[in-house]
Design a protein around this motif. Structure first.
Motif, PDB file in Angstrom:
ATOM      1  N   VAL A   1      13.687   4.210  -3.608  1.00 18.63           N
ATOM      2  CA  VAL A   1      12.598   5.180  -3.752  1.00 18.63           C
ATOM      3  C   VAL A   1      11.234   4.486  -3.697  1.00 18.63           C
ATOM      4  O   VAL A   1      10.222   5.098  -3.353  1.00 18.63           O
ATOM      5  N   PHE A   2      11.213   3.166  -4.002  1.00 14.83           N
ATOM      6  CA  PHE A   2       9.954   2.421  -4.001  1.00 14.83           C
ATOM      7  C   PHE A   2       9.668   1.745  -2.658  1.00 14.83           C
ATOM      8  O   PHE A   2       8.642   1.074  -2.515  1.00 14.83           O
ATOM      9  N   ASN A   3      10.561   1.918  -1.686  1.00 11.44           N
ATOM     10  CA  ASN A   3      10.365   1.301  -0.372  1.00 11.44           C
ATOM     11  C   ASN A   3       9.045   1.764   0.252  1.00 11.44           C
ATOM     12  O   ASN A   3       8.762   2.963   0.304  1.00 11.44           O
ATOM     13  N   GLY A   4       8.261   0.803   0.688  1.00 10.90           N
ATOM     14  CA  GLY A   4       7.021   1.122   1.381  1.00 10.90           C
ATOM     15  C   GLY A   4       5.814   1.312   0.492  1.00 10.90           C
ATOM     16  O   GLY A   4       4.690   1.419   0.982  1.00 10.90           O
ATOM     17  N   TRP A   5       6.014   1.342  -0.835  1.00 13.17           N
ATOM     18  CA  TRP A   5       4.879   1.562  -1.727  1.00 13.17           C
ATOM     19  C   TRP A   5       3.851   0.445  -1.606  1.00 13.17           C
ATOM     20  O   TRP A   5       2.648   0.700  -1.517  1.00 13.17           O
ATOM     21  N   LYS A   6       4.328  -0.788  -1.624  1.00 12.79           N
ATOM     22  CA  LYS A   6       3.421  -1.939  -1.528  1.00 12.79           C
ATOM     23  C   LYS A   6       2.608  -1.870  -0.240  1.00 12.79           C
ATOM     24  O   LYS A   6       1.381  -2.049  -0.245  1.00 12.79           O
ATOM     25  N   GLU A   7       3.286  -1.583   0.874  1.00  7.85           N
ATOM     26  CA  GLU A   7       2.613  -1.540   2.169  1.00  7.85           C
ATOM     27  C   GLU A   7       1.600  -0.386   2.235  1.00  7.85           C
ATOM     28  O   GLU A   7       0.501  -0.536   2.787  1.00  7.85           O
ATOM     29  N   GLN A   8       1.964   0.766   1.645  1.00  3.97           N
ATOM     30  CA  GLN A   8       1.049   1.904   1.667  1.00  3.97           C
ATOM     31  C   GLN A   8      -0.189   1.634   0.811  1.00  3.97           C
ATOM     32  O   GLN A   8      -1.297   2.034   1.169  1.00  3.97           O
ATOM     33  N   LEU A   9       0.006   0.952  -0.307  1.00  3.90           N
ATOM     34  CA  LEU A   9      -1.133   0.567  -1.135  1.00  3.90           C
ATOM     35  C   LEU A   9      -2.049  -0.372  -0.357  1.00  3.90           C
ATOM     36  O   LEU A   9      -3.273  -0.179  -0.325  1.00  3.90           O
ATOM     37  N   GLN A  10      -1.465  -1.383   0.267  1.00  5.87           N
ATOM     38  CA  GLN A  10      -2.271  -2.365   0.987  1.00  5.87           C
ATOM     39  C   GLN A  10      -2.984  -1.752   2.192  1.00  5.87           C
ATOM     40  O   GLN A  10      -4.092  -2.150   2.531  1.00  5.87           O
ATOM     41  N   GLU A  11      -2.348  -0.763   2.795  1.00  9.40           N
ATOM     42  CA  GLU A  11      -2.978  -0.066   3.921  1.00  9.40           C
ATOM     43  C   GLU A  11      -4.203   0.719   3.474  1.00  9.40           C
ATOM     44  O   GLU A  11      -5.198   0.824   4.182  1.00  9.40           O
ATOM     45  N   MET A  12      -4.122   1.262   2.243  1.00  9.73           N
ATOM     46  CA  MET A  12      -5.224   2.065   1.715  1.00  9.73           C
ATOM     47  C   MET A  12      -6.335   1.223   1.089  1.00  9.73           C
ATOM     48  O   MET A  12      -7.453   1.703   0.905  1.00  9.73           O
ATOM     49  N   LEU A  13      -6.030  -0.041   0.761  1.00 11.66           N
ATOM     50  CA  LEU A  13      -6.981  -0.869   0.008  1.00 11.66           C
ATOM     51  C   LEU A  13      -8.381  -0.964   0.620  1.00 11.66           C
ATOM     52  O   LEU A  13      -9.373  -0.842  -0.117  1.00 11.66           O
ATOM     53  N   PRO A  14      -8.501  -1.196   1.929  1.00  7.49           N
ATOM     54  CA  PRO A  14      -9.866  -1.296   2.484  1.00  7.49           C
ATOM     55  C   PRO A  14     -10.703  -0.047   2.205  1.00  7.49           C
ATOM     56  O   PRO A  14     -11.881  -0.160   1.833  1.00  7.49           O
ATOM     57  N   ARG A  15     -10.104   1.134   2.349  1.00  8.58           N
ATOM     58  CA  ARG A  15     -10.839   2.371   2.096  1.00  8.58           C
ATOM     59  C   ARG A  15     -11.169   2.505   0.613  1.00  8.58           C
ATOM     60  O   ARG A  15     -12.264   2.930   0.233  1.00  8.58           O
ATOM     61  N   ILE A  16     -10.208   2.139  -0.236  1.00  9.90           N
ATOM     62  CA  ILE A  16     -10.426   2.218  -1.682  1.00  9.90           C
ATOM     63  C   ILE A  16     -11.545   1.274  -2.106  1.00  9.90           C
ATOM     64  O   ILE A  16     -12.457   1.645  -2.849  1.00  9.90           O
TER      65      ILE A  16
ATOM     66  N   SER B   1      -5.348   6.090  -8.031  1.00  9.70           N
ATOM     67  CA  SER B   1      -4.003   6.402  -8.522  1.00  9.70           C
ATOM     68  C   SER B   1      -2.961   5.392  -8.047  1.00  9.70           C
ATOM     69  O   SER B   1      -2.012   5.094  -8.770  1.00  9.70           O
ATOM     70  N   LEU B   2      -3.161   4.847  -6.845  1.00  8.58           N
ATOM     71  CA  LEU B   2      -2.191   3.885  -6.323  1.00  8.58           C
ATOM     72  C   LEU B   2      -2.162   2.585  -7.120  1.00  8.58           C
ATOM     73  O   LEU B   2      -1.192   1.831  -7.050  1.00  8.58           O
ATOM     74  N   PHE B   3      -3.212   2.325  -7.893  1.00 12.26           N
ATOM     75  CA  PHE B   3      -3.245   1.088  -8.682  1.00 12.26           C
ATOM     76  C   PHE B   3      -2.163   1.067  -9.762  1.00 12.26           C
ATOM     77  O   PHE B   3      -1.818   0.012 -10.285  1.00 12.26           O
TER      78      PHE B   3
ATOM     79  N   LYS C   1      -1.075 -10.796  -7.360  1.00  6.66           N
ATOM     80  CA  LYS C   1      -1.440 -11.536  -6.144  1.00  6.66           C
ATOM     81  C   LYS C   1      -0.736 -10.981  -4.915  1.00  6.66           C
ATOM     82  O   LYS C   1      -1.330 -10.872  -3.838  1.00  6.66           O
ATOM     83  N   GLU C   2       0.538 -10.609  -5.077  1.00  6.29           N
ATOM     84  CA  GLU C   2       1.283 -10.068  -3.943  1.00  6.29           C
ATOM     85  C   GLU C   2       0.718  -8.731  -3.471  1.00  6.29           C
ATOM     86  O   GLU C   2       0.706  -8.443  -2.271  1.00  6.29           O
ATOM     87  N   LEU C   3       0.235  -7.929  -4.405  1.00  8.71           N
ATOM     88  CA  LEU C   3      -0.292  -6.613  -4.037  1.00  8.71           C
ATOM     89  C   LEU C   3      -1.698  -6.682  -3.466  1.00  8.71           C
ATOM     90  O   LEU C   3      -2.015  -5.989  -2.499  1.00  8.71           O
ATOM     91  N   TYR C   4      -2.548  -7.516  -4.069  1.00  8.46           N
ATOM     92  CA  TYR C   4      -3.969  -7.480  -3.728  1.00  8.46           C
ATOM     93  C   TYR C   4      -4.465  -8.741  -3.023  1.00  8.46           C
ATOM     94  O   TYR C   4      -5.636  -8.805  -2.641  1.00  8.46           O
TER      95      TYR C   4
ATOM     96  N   LYS D   1      11.698  15.157   2.032  1.00 13.10           N
ATOM     97  CA  LYS D   1      12.049  14.081   1.115  1.00 13.10           C
ATOM     98  C   LYS D   1      10.806  13.620   0.373  1.00 13.10           C
ATOM     99  O   LYS D   1       9.674  13.804   0.840  1.00 13.10           O
ATOM    100  N   PHE D   2      11.015  12.983  -0.784  1.00 13.78           N
ATOM    101  CA  PHE D   2       9.895  12.478  -1.577  1.00 13.78           C
ATOM    102  C   PHE D   2       9.027  11.554  -0.737  1.00 13.78           C
ATOM    103  O   PHE D   2       9.519  10.698  -0.011  1.00 13.78           O
ATOM    104  N   SER D   3       7.722  11.722  -0.861  1.00 13.92           N
ATOM    105  CA  SER D   3       6.790  10.896  -0.082  1.00 13.92           C
ATOM    106  C   SER D   3       5.466  10.792  -0.821  1.00 13.92           C
ATOM    107  O   SER D   3       5.020  11.748  -1.471  1.00 13.92           O
ATOM    108  N   LEU D   4       4.820   9.629  -0.674  1.00 10.02           N
ATOM    109  CA  LEU D   4       3.503   9.437  -1.275  1.00 10.02           C
ATOM    110  C   LEU D   4       2.408  10.166  -0.500  1.00 10.02           C
ATOM    111  O   LEU D   4       1.265  10.179  -0.925  1.00 10.02           O
ATOM    112  N   LYS D   5       2.762  10.781   0.611  1.00  9.09           N
ATOM    113  CA  LYS D   5       1.751  11.425   1.441  1.00  9.09           C
ATOM    114  C   LYS D   5       0.982  12.514   0.675  1.00  9.09           C
ATOM    115  O   LYS D   5      -0.163  12.828   1.013  1.00  9.09           O
ATOM    116  N   TYR D   6       1.625  13.065  -0.367  1.00 10.67           N
ATOM    117  CA  TYR D   6       0.961  14.144  -1.106  1.00 10.67           C
ATOM    118  C   TYR D   6      -0.253  13.657  -1.881  1.00 10.67           C
ATOM    119  O   TYR D   6      -1.112  14.472  -2.245  1.00 10.67           O
TER     120      TYR D   6
END
Length: 509
Positions: free
Chosen positions: A191-206, A381-383, A414-417, A502-507
């Protein structure tokens, strides 16, 4: 041969002894007294261990093919409760050791008080400093003073608790304790697959937006954890406005009446003001579904405190909207659902349907401020993924010391940010979940995702723009789509049943 009625009677007996345990836990958390929490827990364990009780469950499991969908689910839930106590004596012994250590450490957490500049300080006062203190160094000192309990917990046996949980997971045949806990909740780590990548993808905008706020409110300094509540109060100064909280109950009752929910009809007990030997966190104690719900909080006269009061009352309301006769299916309600409903009601602190009562003379200002807060909260929220993964990594690494715990946190950071640690320590022990409710923090975040999904589905079905446009109809929607069926399905199944996806962080992305 056993019948479904025998299984139900078993559940009713279990509810009775569980109620005794919950009441004693309430006393321990609100007054600091232990009147037999461990003995009450042992009664529950002995009930599970009883061979005659387990035989009833096994008899019904043998009949699964002949049962209805609902009864199959009931048997599954009861089997999942009893089975761990019949795998081996070692498993049961470890389970009791774990609970004894949790109770011991909980007592420390509930009565511990931090010190700042040599003086005792409450969690409410720490929050006030973090949200209002203009001196950034004082905010930082208040933030890090919460790490004082870390060593106390480790000295009292937190490392032993980690070890016991790891051993227990191995005895249960699971890869690690994380997988065991997720499995018990009907989830798995995928269920946590891709969370790290989605956070990192959003980081520049955040980070781009956070730089803007840093320039505006933080003297150009990068926003650090000790700045977060301060930035919130700058975006919405009304959050920290002094208000009279002595009439908190009337305000909560009036709000829930908008949803056609009358909390006067519910047996909800509130204990909301700080005192010595009382836990400084906020909790709901679901003593007995639909019959007895209790709320512990620690508030003082600031508007932002309504967040925790709404959240915990949301838990209480959820309990009374459930059918107490569905004693077995109620066991199957996932923590994501319960935290999602509580978060949903907690979020109304920042919405006009609730805040208009407090800021009538400055309503336009309030609308703008709380709009800013809602946007900022969504932005950050992704933090929460950081604390979720840290909670899990405690059980995936060899931890022999307090320094090892800090190392695990900074490894996740360090791995996340892709940033170096900003200190040697990080306050973690004050967050009671690591002690009492491990591998639980994802429930809040996934609950928020669920809230966004529910709002989207409701608005599409009803042609509304927001839940507040038709709160009474939303209550009906919540009952029909979420509360009534939630015990019947595992979380992912329920999410897909409501949303069609299916469950998704897109919401929230």
């Amino acid at each position: 041969m056993s019948t479904m009625n025998d299984l139900r009677n078993l559940a009713l007996q279990l509810e009775e002894i569980g109620t005794e345990y919950s009441r004693l836990s309430w006393v321990q958390y609100t007054a600091g007294y232990d009147f037999g929490v461990i003995d009450a827990y042992k009664k529950i364990v002995n009930f599970y261990k009883n061979e005659n009780n387990y035989k009833i469950v096994l008899d019904m499991k043998e009949k699964e093919e002949t049962l209805s969908f609902e009864d199959k689910r009931r048997v599954e839930l009861m089997f999942n409760l009893f089975e761990p106590y019949h795998l081996s004596p070692e498993c049961t012994e470890l389970s009791e050791k774990i609970q004894a250590k949790v109770t011991e450490l909980s007592q420390i957490l509930n009565t511990f008080r931090f010190k700042l500049d040599g003086k005792e300080i409450t969690s409410v006062e720490i929050k006030n400093i973090l949200s209002q203190e203009e001196d950034r160094e004082k905010r930082k000192a208040a933030f890090f003073c919460r790490s004082q309990i870390d060593k106390t917990l480790v000295d009292a046996g937190f490392l032993e608790l980690l070890k016991l949980r790891k051993e227990y997971a191995k005895l249960r045949g699971e890869k690690d304790f994380v997988e065991l806990k997720l499995k018990e909740d009907g989830l798995d780590s995928s269920v946590f697959n891709g969370w790290k990548e989605q956070l990192q993808e959003m980081l520049p905008r955040i980070e781009e937006k956070r730089k803007e706020y840093a320039q505006k409110f933080n003297d150009g300094n990068k926003i650090m954890p000790w700045d977060e509540m301060y930035i919130n109060s700058k975006l919405a100064p009304l959050l920290t406005k002094e208000i009279d909280l002595s009439n908190y109950y009337d305000n909560l009752r009036d709000f829930f009446l908008l949803f056609d929910i009358n909390i006067d009809e519910y047996n909800i007990t509130y204990d909301v003001f700080p005192r010595k030997n009382k836990s400084e966190w906020g909790y709901n104690f679901p003593i007995q579904t639909g019959k007895d719900s209790r709320i512990l909080a620690n508030v003082k006269n600031k508007y932002f405190n309504y967040g925790v009061l709404l959240h915990e009352t949301g838990h209480g309301v959820h309990s009374f909207l459930m059918d107490p006769e569905m004693v077995i299916l109620n066991i199957g309600v996932n923590g994501i659902v319960t935290e999602g409903i509580a978060n949903l009601f907690g979020s109304f602190r920042n919405k006009e349907i609730f805040f208009e009562k407090f800021f009538k003379d400055e309503i336009e200002e309030a609308r703008e401020q709380f709009k800013n807060i809602r946007e900022y909260n969504k932005l950050t929220s992704l933090f929460s993924i950081t604390s979720i993964l840290f909670d899990q990594e405690l059980y995936k690494n060899d931890i022999q010391s307090l320094e090892d715990i800090y190392s695990v946190y900074w490894k996740v950071y360090k791995e996340l940010y892709n940033e170096e640690p900003y200190d040697k320590v990080f306050p973690w022990g004050f967050r009671i979940h690591h002690t009492t409710h491990p591998i639980y923090l994802h429930n809040y975040f996934m609950g928020d995702v669920t809230c966004e999904m529910l709002a989207k589905v409701f608005n599409e079905k009803n042609g509304t723009k927001a839940i507040a446009d038709n709160p009474k109809e939303f209550k009906n929607f919540l009952m029909k789509e979420v509360i009534e069926p939630s015990g019947l399905y595992k979380y992912n199944e329920l999410f897909e049943k409501i949303s069609g996806e299916k469950f998704s962080l897109k919401y929230i992305l």
